[in-house]
Every structure is written in C-alpha cells, then in structure tokens.
Design a protein around this motif. Structure first.
Motif, PDB file in Angstrom:
ATOM      1  N   GLU A   1      21.432  29.521  90.517  1.00 20.97           N
ATOM      2  CA  GLU A   1      20.367  28.533  90.661  1.00 20.97           C
ATOM      3  C   GLU A   1      18.981  29.144  90.839  1.00 20.97           C
ATOM      4  OE1 GLU A   1      21.143  25.750  93.755  1.00 20.97           O
ATOM      5  OE2 GLU A   1      19.476  24.453  93.127  1.00 20.97           O
ATOM      6  N   THR A   2      18.890  30.222  91.617  1.00 15.91           N
ATOM      7  CA  THR A   2      17.561  30.753  91.928  1.00 15.91           C
ATOM      8  C   THR A   2      17.068  31.749  90.882  1.00 15.91           C
ATOM      9  OG1 THR A   2      18.591  32.514  93.209  1.00 15.91           O
ATOM     10  CG2 THR A   2      17.887  30.551  94.416  1.00 15.91           C
ATOM     11  N   TYR A   3      17.837  31.936  89.806  1.00 15.52           N
ATOM     12  CA  TYR A   3      17.512  33.033  88.892  1.00 15.52           C
ATOM     13  C   TYR A   3      17.583  32.653  87.407  1.00 15.52           C
ATOM     14  CZ  TYR A   3      18.767  37.339  86.324  1.00 15.52           C
ATOM     15  OH  TYR A   3      18.868  38.354  85.409  1.00 15.52           O
ATOM     16  N   ARG A   4      18.700  32.062  86.996  1.00 16.40           N
ATOM     17  CA  ARG A   4      18.950  31.931  85.569  1.00 16.40           C
ATOM     18  C   ARG A   4      18.048  30.965  84.802  1.00 16.40           C
ATOM     19  NH1 ARG A   4      19.273  35.050  82.523  1.00 16.40           N
ATOM     20  NH2 ARG A   4      21.225  36.052  83.025  1.00 16.40           N
TER      21      ARG A   4
ATOM     22  N   GLU B   1      14.914  30.308  84.570  1.00 21.00           N
ATOM     23  CA  GLU B   1      13.715  30.880  83.939  1.00 21.00           C
ATOM     24  C   GLU B   1      14.085  31.748  82.726  1.00 21.00           C
ATOM     25  OE1 GLU B   1      11.086  33.004  86.598  1.00 21.00           O
ATOM     26  OE2 GLU B   1       9.940  33.734  84.875  1.00 21.00           O
TER      27      GLU B   1
ATOM     28  N   ASP C   1      27.460  30.599  91.134  1.00 28.44           N
ATOM     29  CA  ASP C   1      27.154  30.467  92.566  1.00 28.44           C
ATOM     30  C   ASP C   1      28.393  29.971  93.340  1.00 28.44           C
ATOM     31  OD1 ASP C   1      24.512  31.298  92.419  1.00 28.44           O
ATOM     32  OD2 ASP C   1      23.729  29.295  92.069  1.00 28.44           O
TER      33      ASP C   1
ATOM     34  N   GLN D   1      12.548  39.029  86.760  1.00 26.39           N
ATOM     35  CA  GLN D   1      13.176  38.863  88.084  1.00 26.39           C
ATOM     36  C   GLN D   1      14.576  39.491  88.097  1.00 26.39           C
ATOM     37  OE1 GLN D   1      13.613  34.694  88.976  1.00 26.39           O
ATOM     38  NE2 GLN D   1      14.806  35.134  90.813  1.00 26.39           N
TER      39      GLN D   1
ATOM     40  N   CYS E   1      18.504  39.651  89.317  1.00 27.58           N
ATOM     41  CA  CYS E   1      19.540  38.707  89.754  1.00 27.58           C
ATOM     42  C   CYS E   1      19.798  38.902  91.253  1.00 27.58           C
ATOM     43  CB  CYS E   1      20.810  38.982  88.953  1.00 27.58           C
ATOM     44  SG  CYS E   1      22.249  38.124  89.595  1.00 27.58           S
ATOM     45  N   PRO E   2      19.914  37.809  92.015  1.00 24.61           N
ATOM     46  CA  PRO E   2      20.112  37.955  93.468  1.00 24.61           C
ATOM     47  C   PRO E   2      21.412  38.670  93.826  1.00 24.61           C
ATOM     48  CG  PRO E   2      20.424  35.667  92.778  1.00 24.61           C
ATOM     49  CD  PRO E   2      19.857  36.390  91.608  1.00 24.61           C
TER      50      PRO E   2
END
Ligand code: SF4
Ligand code: ZN
Ligand code: ZN
Length: 315
Positions: free
Chosen positions: A90-93, A95, A125, A229, A231-232
């Motif tokens: 969710e916080t990465y892909r 974009e 996730d 960015q 990946c987390p």
C-alpha cells in the motif's frame, strides 16, 4: 579521475566517467550502453524477428531503462507488451504502477496490470502478516511475482518474458545460489532463454551486462522518470549482505561482477547436464497447475495454505 570537460569520442560536453580512462557525453554514453545490450541480445540469442516480448515493468529504473532500450532496438515486426505486477504494497507500489503506465503509454507500448489480490486472493501486505514461516518478505514476494509475470506473459501469448535484471543483480543471484548450494537454481540462471516447460515463458535479461551505476546514468541521460522509493520490505532481504560484499569487491577489483557472469557461463557450457537436472525437477502443482520443483504443490500454494487462504487455479 581526470579533470576533463569534453567527451573523448565527439568532444561534446562531458557527462560521465564511463571507465577509468574514458569520459563520455550523454549521447556517446547512451550509444555505448545500447551497444552492450545489442551485443548481449545477440550473444545469448534472446530475440528474433517477429517476436512478441512480455516485459516486466515495475516503474523502477531497471525495467524502465529496459523498456526504453528494447523499444529502440527490437527488429521490425516484433512487439512489446508491458506486464505491470501490483503486489499490493500500500505505501509503495501505487506510484510505481502509475509511472510504469505513464511511460509505457508515452512509448506507445500496451500494458497489462496483474495483481496478487486478483491472482492469489490477497495483497502482499496481508500475505506478510499471515505468513507463519520464518520466510523473508522478499522470498514470499518473489515466489508470487514469478507466477504473476508468467501468468501475464502466457495471457498475452508472448514468446519471451524480458526482465530488468542488471549485472549487479545477476552476479548477486549466482553468489546467493552458491551460498545456498542450490544447483537447480544455479543452472536455471542461464542468460540464454530456456524453454524449460510449455507452461513456462522463457525469460530474457538483456541488461545482464549493464551495471547498476550505468543504468542510473542512462536513465538520467535519457530523462527517464522512474520510481525511486525503496520498498518498505527490502531491508529484510538476505541479498542485501551479498550486494554489499560484491559492491565492495567491484570497487576494489573492477571487473569482479563480469568475472562472476563469465565463470557461470563457462560452468553452464561445460556442464550441460545441469540444465537437464533443472528440467527433470519440474512438476505441475496439483492445485494451481503452475510449475514447481516440489512433487505435489508449488511454493505459492504451500504459502497460501499456511496463511489459511484457499489457493486457486491460475490456468
Ligand atoms: Fe517484493 Fe522484496 Fe522487491 Fe519489496 S523488495 S517488491 S518485498 S521482492
Ligand atoms: Zn560524445
Ligand atoms: Zn500451486
């Protein structure tokens, strides 16, 4: 490093120190990288006239540069379709997916988005939360990405699947398989497209002799906007420690990475039967029908069962 402001080939403004004794402008540097890719494609017989290439496009620098170069060098009558995998991070892909679609559109390349959620019933996730194993996030992600890319490539009827593996990545993979003592994966890492099974679209890696810094400079020289960015989950990768070691070796002894590839090529040529070992170990998963080294179930289905998610056929 020499202090110089002009290209050694054409005298335009200098852009990059390509080697210890070669300074190039943007255009001569781009030409040099493209020439290396053409040479790699020929050396390993990756392309032919009229070929349909599925290209795994993440929005990151490697796959965006790969798309840019392949769209310039493919033969007349050949075509590319970008396969964009949305793992569900969710916080990465999101974009990366947007940038990938935007760039494919700019180059007139059609694209197909495949998601873990649609194919396997849950996003990465959630897989990571549910996975009870001590498996790293990247091992889980990589298992499903291979399946998703192959699924996309089969869906569009592609002859080969091009992936943006660069020199650093490939040398790291060889090294990792060596450390793990994994002969099957070691032999499957061949640079030549291998038709291992009718359900497996052969993979090609046209950037395999282009280093990571060269990719970054190529993207810069050609104004390619990519997803920067991280990946987390990437910090968990075992690969990172191998990367640090090899990058240090490459700095101290330039040419180390290419030596590893050459060594591996020679090993594979001398031991053709390693390919036979790899092929003879392939079975079809009894649930989803995908290819697997395991006698009964593929790693993806085993992971899903452990996550208490019902695997489904992706045929
Ligand atoms: Fe998947 Fe790991 Fe890459 Fe993140 S860093 S996208 S988890 S393989
Ligand atoms: Zn020049
Ligand atoms: Zn399966």
């Amino acid at each position: 490093m020499r202090k110089k402001t002009n290209c050694d080939r054409c005298n335009n403004s200098a852009f990059v120190q390509a080697t210890t004794d070669l300074i190039l402008c943007k255009s001569c540097f781009s030409f040099r990288v493209e020439k290396q890719v053409r040479k790699t494609v020929n050396q390993y017989n990756m392309l032919h006239q009229g070929i349909h290439i599925a290209l795994g496009l993440s929005g990151g620098k490697d796959s965006m540069v790969l798309l840019h170069i392949l769209s310039k060098i493919i033969h007349h009558g050949s075509k590319i379709t970008a396969i964009i995998v949305d793992e569900g991070i969710e916080t990465y892909r999101p974009e990366g997916v947007i940038l990938a679609q935007k760039y494919a559109k700019k180059l007139g390349i059609p694209n197909l988005v495949v998601t873990y959620n649609d194919l396997f019933g849950l996003p990465l996730d959630n897989m990571i939360i549910k996975s009870p194993f001590g498996k790293s996030s990247c091992a889980i992600c990589g298992t499903f990405r291979r399946k998703a890319l192959n699924y996309g490539a089969i869906k569009i009827n592609a002859d080969v699947l091009a992936i943006g593996i660069n020199l650093d990545d490939e040398a790291e993979s060889i090294q990792l398989n060596l450390i793990r003592g994994d002969t099957t994966r070691f032999s499957r890492l061949s640079r030549k497209p291998q038709k291992l099974h009718p359900k497996f679209v052969p993979r090609i890696k046209p950037l395999v002799l282009v280093s990571q810094p060269e990719i970054v400079y190529y993207a810069l020289a050609n104004n390619i906007e990519y997803h920067e960015q991280s990946c987390p989950y990437s910090a968990q990768a075992r690969r990172n420690s191998v990367r640090e070691f090899l990058s240090d070796q490459e700095k101290k002894h330039p040419g180390t990475l290419k030596n590893i590839i050459r060594f591996h090529d020679t090993m594979l040529e001398q031991q053709d039967h390693m390919i036979d070992i790899a092929v003879s170990n392939i079975n079809e998963c009894q649930i989803c029908g995908d290819l697997t080294d395991n006698k009964e179930l593929c790693m993806g289905c085993r992971l899903l069962i452990e996550m208490k998610v019902e695997p489904k056929s992706t045929d």
